[in-house]
Each structure stands twice: as structure tokens, then as C-alpha cells.
Design an enzyme around this catalytic site. Structure first.
Site, PDB file in Angstrom:
ATOM      1  CB  SER A  35      -0.839  -0.033   1.183  1.00 53.66           C
ATOM      2  OG  SER A  35      -0.202  -0.267   2.355  1.00 53.66           O
TER       3      SER A  35
ATOM      4  CG  ASP B  64      -1.994   6.585   6.933  1.00 56.67           C
ATOM      5  OD1 ASP B  64      -0.715   6.007   7.135  1.00 56.67           O
ATOM      6  OD2 ASP B  64      -2.471   5.964   5.765  1.00 56.67           O
TER       7      ASP B  64
ATOM      8  CG  HIS C 149       0.224   4.436   4.559  1.00 57.48           C
ATOM      9  ND1 HIS C 149      -0.692   4.198   5.083  1.00 57.48           N
ATOM     10  CD2 HIS C 149       0.694   3.240   3.484  1.00 57.48           C
ATOM     11  CE1 HIS C 149      -1.001   2.898   4.737  1.00 57.48           C
ATOM     12  NE2 HIS C 149      -0.098   2.394   4.032  1.00 57.48           N
TER      13      HIS C 149
END
Length: 348
Positions: free
Chosen positions: A34, A313, A316
């Protein structure tokens, strides 16, 4: 670092003529999780989503609308592509409009073994677009394959609270790392068999320094959690040996190591020197000391100075941090990317 997602950016041509047979600037095939996903997660049954505001708030190409990228703007893969001359961003492989000639602008993938399966499909499509001989030469000379995996294996398996306790009892850290390296070896050899020759592999960053780990372990602002970083260091040492092994055993292969661990540690340790205000708190998130429990979404708190936060976040990096990392990987020296940087690799 939510699910084990991934990105594969297909043939990126400077102009239409380049895709019709003229000399092209090159291609970037980026496999990963991700950290580099451009929206496949939008099409997967998952509780971890980035197609919600304020994700993408600084992503100019979408006018600030969320795209499925797990950051406020561009991913590190987006920025690396730009620095190397990419003119457009990849579309998610699972998007219904990712068909036909649009693969020449990039295709986004998911899960490492599945990503390679899908690349096998794209590989055959390239034969149809360019002809078999030209497709092989293009891949050998003009394509860079980037691999960004490993963090999710630690966070969602060995380090997952409660659920991984049994696994930690039956598998030592060394055994867990050995299994990951064994799997990666077979995956990289398979990519080589599909005509990948210039392959950049990122090592695992200091996952013990992300807001999520710092929050759940209740550590001080200037500290990182030891076990996750210990696992990363052990994995990274074996990864370095693996790439040296493959460079020696696979004719024509050029495996490059991107030392993300030391890059992120440099940024986390000396963040003020690089213009950041904090390397501990998530800009967008909720829960605990470092806003590190609840992922970024419409109900989350969000910082005002997004460029001042290393982390967007709980998991990330921010676009500002991604820009810092990408510049070193593309143009840095051997401390952070070896035996050569990506710009030099592309020119070979």
C-alpha cells in the site's frame, strides 16, 4: 501498509510515436504494497480504504479528490516515475477502464505472487503491442522493475497483536525472515524469466517508528519500538545477500538495493534539519498519543501543515516524506542506493 496490495506501472511512453516503435524513454514496473498502491484497494473487499477524504487532498492530478493512494498526495512510486520522465500516472489494474492501449500509460496491481501473474498477462500484451523481439529488447534495456514489499508481512503477521502470538511461539524471528527471503528469491527469479533485467528492491523501513507502533507500544516521542526494527534489520541483511547472489547467478541481471531503512531513519532522527515539524504524529488519524490507532478518514483529525509531518496516517509517509525518499533513490549515492541509483540504472 494496510493490506498486501501492489502496483505495477506498465510501459510509459514519452509520446504516442514512442509506443508505435520509436525510441521510448522507458518503463517502470513497480510491484509493492500500500506504500505504492494507486487505487487497486478501491476494488477489493477490505476494511482498509484510502478512497475517502481527506486522502489525496494534495494530489493535483485528481484535483484533491481521493484516488485510493494511502497518502495526502503522490506516492513514492508516482514521484520516482516523474523524476525519471514519466508523463502520466498508472491506472489500477482492477479498474474497469484499464483495458487496451491504456496499459501503455501504466497499470496498477495487487499481492506479490498475483502481481507477477498479472504481469505475465501484461507481458503477452506487450508482445502484441510491440512485437516479440522489440518487446524483449524494450524490457531488457528500457524497463526498471521496482519491488516494495515486506512491511506488511511484519505488521499484519508476525507483529499483529494477539493474533500472531501463536505464530511467534512456533516461529523464531530468524525463521520468519528466512521464509520471507525464500519466497522473494523465487519471485525475483520468476520476474527474471519474464525478461525483467533491471530490478530495484527496497529493503524494509524502520516499521517500529511509525505512529501506529509507537502508539500501541506507548513509547516516548524520540524512541522507536525495538522488535519491529530488529526484524527489519535481520530481513534487510539477508536481502542484501540475496541480491548479490542473484546478480552473480543470473546473466544480464542488475539488482539494485534501495536502502529505505537508513533513509527513513535519517529522516526520523533529523526531521527538523529537513524542514519537518514532527516524525512521530500522524497528520491524519485518531487515537492514542500519536494519532496512531484509527486510519485516516472523513471523521479523522487532520493537521494544518501537512508538509511538516513525516507521516500522513498511522502507517504511511506524507507526500513531503515521499519526495525526500524518492530523490535519494533516483539520484542518491551508494549509501542509500547501491550499486547505482535509478537514473544511472535506466541509462544502462
Amino acid at each position: 501498509m494496510g493490506m498486501d496490495l501492489g502496483l505495477v506501472v506498465a510501459v510509459l511512453c514519452a509520446m504516442a510515436a514512442a509506443c508505435e516503435g520509436d525510441e521510448a524513454v522507458g518503463a517502470s514496473f513497480v510491484f509493492g504494497d500500500s506504500l505504492v498502491d494507486a487505487g487497486n484497494n478501491n476494488y477489493l473487499p477490505s476494511l482498509s480504504k484510502a478512497d475517502l477524504r481527506p486522502n489525496g487532498i494534495d494530489f493535483a492530478a485528481s484535483g484533491g479528490q481521493p484516488t485510493g493512494r494511502f497518502t495526502n498526495g503522490r506516492t513514492i512510486a508516482d514521484i520516482i516515475g516523474e523524476l525519471l520522465g514519466q508523463k502520466s500516472y498508472a491506472l489500477p489494474f482492477l479498474a474497469p477502464n484499464t483495458t487496451g492501449s491504456v496499459i501503455l500509460n501504466g497499470v496498477n496491481r495487487l499481492g506479490m505472487d498475483v502481481q507477477i501473474d498479472y504481469f505475465n498477462i501484461t507481458r503477452r500484451q506487450l508482445d502484441g503491442l510491440l512485437g516479440k523481439a522489440k518487446a524483449k529488447q524494450f524490457l531488457w534495456k528500457k524497463a526498471i522493475f521496482s519491488i516494495t514489499i515486506g512491511s506488511n508481512d511484519f505488521l499484519n503477521n508476525y507483529l499483529l497483536p494477539f493474533f500472531s502470538a501463536g505464530e511467534r511461539l512456533i516461529d523464531t524471528p530468524d525463521g520468519f525472515v528466512n521464509d520471507l527471503i525464500t519466497s522473494l528469491r523465487s519471485q525475483l527469479i520468476r520476474l527474471y524469466s519474464l525478461d525483467a533485467r533491471k530490478i530495484v528492491v527496497s529493503n524494509v523501513g524502520p516499521v517500529g517508528c511509525i505512529p501506529y507502533q509507537k502508539t500501541i507500544n506507548r513509547i516516548k516521542e524520540n524512541e522507536c519500538v525495538s522488535l519491529p526494527n530488529l526484524l527489519a534489520v535481520r530481513y534487510n541483511a539477508q536481502l542484501r545477500d540475496l541480491l548479490a547472489e542473484l546478480n552473480g547467478n543470473l546473466p544480464g541481471a542488475r539488482f539494485v538495493l534501495a536502502n529505505v531503512y537508513d533513509l527513513v531513519m535519517e529522516l526520523v532522527t533529523n526531521y527538523r534539519s529537513y524542514g519537518f515539524k514532527t516524525a512521530s504524529y500522524a497528520c491524519c488519524g485518531n487515537g492514542g498519543q500519536y494519532q496512531g490507532i484509527i486510519p485516516c478518514g472523513p471523521m479523522s483529525s487532520m493537521c494544518e501543515d501537512r508538509a511538516g509531518y513525516v507521516f500522513w496516517d498511522p502507517y504511511h509517509p506524507s507526500e513531503a516524506a515521499n519526495l525526500f525518499l524518492a530523490k535519494y533513490i533516483v539520484d542518491g549515492d551508494s549509501k542509500y542506493v547501491s550499486p547505482m541509483n535509478l537514473r544511472r540504472l535506466l541509462r544502462l
